[in-house]
Write an enzyme that holds these catalytic residues in place. Structure first.
Site, short mmCIF file in Angstrom:
data_model
loop_
_atom_site.label_atom_id
_atom_site.label_comp_id
_atom_site.label_asym_id
_atom_site.label_seq_id
_atom_site.Cartn_x
_atom_site.Cartn_y
_atom_site.Cartn_z
N ASP A 406 0.86 -1.35 -0.03
CA ASP A 406 0.14 0.18 0.17
C ASP A 406 0.79 1.45 0.02
O ASP A 406 0.42 2.21 -0.75
CB ASP A 406 -0.73 0.14 1.23
P1 NDP Z 1 0.81 -4.00 2.95
O1 NDP Z 1 -0.10 -4.65 4.13
O2 NDP Z 1 0.31 -3.04 2.16
O3 NDP Z 1 1.60 -5.22 2.10
C1 NDP Z 1 2.41 -6.10 2.67
C2 NDP Z 1 2.78 -7.08 1.78
O4 NDP Z 1 3.72 -7.93 2.19
C3 NDP Z 1 1.55 -7.86 0.90
O5 NDP Z 1 1.07 -7.43 -0.05
C4 NDP Z 1 2.45 -9.37 1.06
O6 NDP Z 1 2.21 -9.80 -0.09
C5 NDP Z 1 3.61 -9.11 1.57
N1 NDP Z 1 4.18 -10.32 2.37
C6 NDP Z 1 3.54 -10.39 3.34
N2 NDP Z 1 4.44 -11.55 4.13
C7 NDP Z 1 5.19 -11.71 3.11
C8 NDP Z 1 6.54 -12.44 3.36
N3 NDP Z 1 6.70 -13.51 4.30
N4 NDP Z 1 7.66 -12.36 2.37
C9 NDP Z 1 7.44 -11.23 1.41
N5 NDP Z 1 6.35 -10.44 1.31
C10 NDP Z 1 5.31 -10.77 2.17
O7 NDP Z 1 2.19 -3.38 3.84
P2 NDP Z 1 2.68 -2.10 3.86
O8 NDP Z 1 3.67 -1.83 4.88
O9 NDP Z 1 2.92 -1.47 2.40
O10 NDP Z 1 1.47 -0.97 4.24
C11 NDP Z 1 0.95 -0.91 5.61
C12 NDP Z 1 -0.60 -1.02 5.50
O11 NDP Z 1 -1.25 -1.55 6.66
C13 NDP Z 1 -1.10 0.21 5.29
O12 NDP Z 1 -2.12 0.17 4.58
C14 NDP Z 1 -1.56 1.04 6.49
O13 NDP Z 1 -2.39 1.86 6.54
C15 NDP Z 1 -1.79 -0.37 7.28
N6 NDP Z 1 -1.91 -0.39 8.67
C16 NDP Z 1 -0.59 0.19 9.41
C17 NDP Z 1 -0.41 0.45 10.67
C18 NDP Z 1 0.56 1.11 11.33
O14 NDP Z 1 0.42 1.63 12.26
N7 NDP Z 1 1.78 1.23 10.72
C19 NDP Z 1 -1.64 -0.22 11.59
C20 NDP Z 1 -2.54 -0.90 11.05
C21 NDP Z 1 -2.77 -1.01 9.59
P3 NDP Z 1 2.26 -11.48 -0.50
O15 NDP Z 1 1.05 -12.00 0.35
O16 NDP Z 1 1.99 -11.51 -1.72
O17 NDP Z 1 3.61 -11.86 0.24
#
Ligand code: NDP
Length: 479
Positions: A406
């Site tokens: 994101d």
């Molecule tokens: P995202 O949640 O947008 O994306 C994380 C990505 O990590 C996924 O698309 C997933 O894809 C990938 N992933 C997961 N596990 C693994 C792994 N083991 N190895 C490689 N890739 C992996 O993360 P961002 O950090 O970009 O964004 C944070 C989001 O969370 C924002 O929308 C924010 O608003 C929200 N948020 C933030 C909080 C905060 O305080 N920081 C609290 C609550 C929510 P795949 O499954 O294909 O691997």
């Protein structure tokens, strides 16, 4: 309250302030936590002292026993939670603990209110006379804010646990919520001037129940990227409820501790809203993710996905002049921070300039990336805030996106119909080339398609981030 108790409570308040001060840097955060905990322990011990005719007047043996039981149960649950919770589940834990704090603040105020409203039941334990508005208002405020923080936090906890897939919305929701809020305010107004007798107790219980319901109704429609803001807002509510409790039961330490939590939570909420370019009102009433386009898998995104293997990616990295790493939630899931540091050191040895671009809401809690990278001993001066790094992103040879989604989604800049439109992002798509490390094409937290993955200069390195990084480090060493 005796002057000794007052002086000790001021000392306790100073410990809380020092605790917050130390918590503001990862280097001193542990000491800050211990200082604040010491303040809490002293506060608990000093307040066991029976102090004339108030709610503590059951006798000190009774008080000490109750408080000792509370401390032991709290220690056991806290230690168990701290040892067993995964870093990725921290926001849920924060939401849950915050909710319990709000609930406790509401219960203290309710007990005090009902105690004063029905003197017949507790004859002889209260000073004579009607409770004044100066006492009733903080009690009502603490009950209202504390109980909605409790129920709202429980819903936030369940949402972060993935129990509710989507924000729950229906037509007229804001209007209904407005009516409930009006009813609560009306009841509080009436209770301020009618704070004794059976009717007052009934009205108070109705107000309490409505406030609990309002907390649920308020958080249900909120979702996606707005959740961190809501958790921070509820955190500040709990602080304000505790401060109001302090006024109601004449406790300086609670006033100071509550004000500190309330003001820091409010500041954090505003900073996060600024980081996401959304006014607080929009977060609370905008129902993130309930409309808009860009759902993952919806198709219609221009471009194709171009996979890359670790060997090829290593060549790109090893021969770059400047590399920017964008860490995200996936790095936390994979616990790949040590491998990230190793890769950055390996590249550094080859004369590549490596920086880390930190988005304020990357991961699942404020400061999540900073904490992980600090744990892996990545030097602080390599961590660059989003606003500072974005202007120079077009001069970056390779942008390595590790489990972020994101926070690098260009839809936030380009697609007006996207639910995240307007949220500032790290401009990974502006670099000369971008390598995205993730396991699949799955969406991130906001549940929306990412146009970055389809851009001409983007290559996808599929796999678990830790395994891919190990392969990258080996390949860079071999180059
Ligand atoms: P995202 O949640 O947008 O994306 C994380 C990505 O990590 C996924 O698309 C997933 O894809 C990938 N992933 C997961 N596990 C693994 C792994 N083991 N190895 C490689 N890739 C992996 O993360 P961002 O950090 O970009 O964004 C944070 C989001 O969370 C924002 O929308 C924010 O608003 C929200 N948020 C933030 C909080 C905060 O305080 N920081 C609290 C609550 C929510 P795949 O499954 O294909 O691997």
């Amino acid at each position: 309250m005796s002057s000794t108790v007052s002086i000790v409570l001021i000392g306790v308040a100073v410990l809380f302030i020092l605790g917050i001060k130390f918590l503001s840097s990862p280097k001193t955060a542990r000491v800050g936590n211990l200082i604040a905990a010491a303040g809490m322990l002293i506060g608990l011990i000093i307040l066991c002292k029976p102090d004339g005719a108030n709610i503590w007047s059951q006798g000190w043996t009774f008080n000490y026993t109750l408080i000792a039981i509370g401390i032991l149960v709290g220690l056991a649950i806290g230690a168990l939670g701290a040892y067993s919770v995964k870093m990725t589940a921290m926001p849920q834990m924060v939401a849950l603990f915050n909710g319990l704090g709000g609930g406790a603040a509401a219960l203290v105020a309710s007990l005090e209110f009902i105690h004063r409203a029905s003197p017949a039941k507790m004859a002889g334990t209260l000073p004579p006379g009607e409770p004044t508005a100066a006492l009733t208002i903080p009690m009502l405020f603490a009950t209202l804010i504390g109980s909605l923080s409790f129920s709202g936090s429980i819903i936030a906890y369940l949402k972060l646990e993935g129990k509710f897939e989507k924000p729950m919305t229906f037509p007229g929701q804001n209007f209904l919520n407005g009516l409930i809020l009006l009813a609560i305010i009306g009841l509080c107004g009436w209770l301020t001037f009618n704070a004794t007798g059976g009717d007052a107790v009934t009205a108070f219980i109705v107000m309490f129940s409505l406030a609990l319901f309002f907390g649920i109704a308020m958080v249900m429609p909120i979702g996606g990227a707005d959740m961190p803001v809501v958790i921070s807002l509820l955190n500040s509510f709990t602080g304000l409820a505790v401060a109001a409790d302090g006024f109601a039961i004449n406790n300086t330490a609670m006033i100071v501790a509550g004000t500190l939590v309330g003001s820091s939570g409010t500041l954090l909420t505003l900073l996060m809203c600024k980081a996401m370019n959304r006014p607080v009102t929009n977060v609370l009433f905008g129902a993130f993710g309930s409309g808009g386009s860009g759902k993952a898998g919806a198709g219609g995104v221009a471009g194709t996905v171009k996979p890359i293997q670790a060997d090829e990616a290593a060549v790109l990295l090893a021969y770059a002049q400047r590399v920017v790493v964008v860490p995200g939630y996936g790095m936390a899931v994979a616990q790949a921070q040590h491998q990230v540091r190793e890769l950055s050191e390996e590249l550094g040895k080859r004369g590549v300039e490596v920086q880390f671009a930190i988005h304020p809401v990357a991961g699942r809690m404020p400061g999540h990336m900073n904490v992980l990278l600090a744990e892996a001993n990545v030097p602080y001066d390599q961590l660059i805030e989003m606003e500072q790094i974005n202007p120079s992103m077009d001069r970056v040879d390779v942008c390595l996106v590790i489990g972020a989604n994101d926070v690098v989604n260009p839809a936030a800049r380009e697609d007006k119909s996207s639910p995240i439109y307007g949220m500032p992002i790290i401009d990974a798509d502006r670099c000369k080339s971008t390598i995205v490390m993730k396991r699949s094409m799955a969406a991130g937290f906001a549940g929306i398609e990412n146009h970055l993955f389809y851009k001409d200069n983007t290559r996808m390195l599929f796999g678990d981030a830790k395994a891919s990084l190990n392969a990258l480090v080996a390949a860079v060493k071999a180059n």
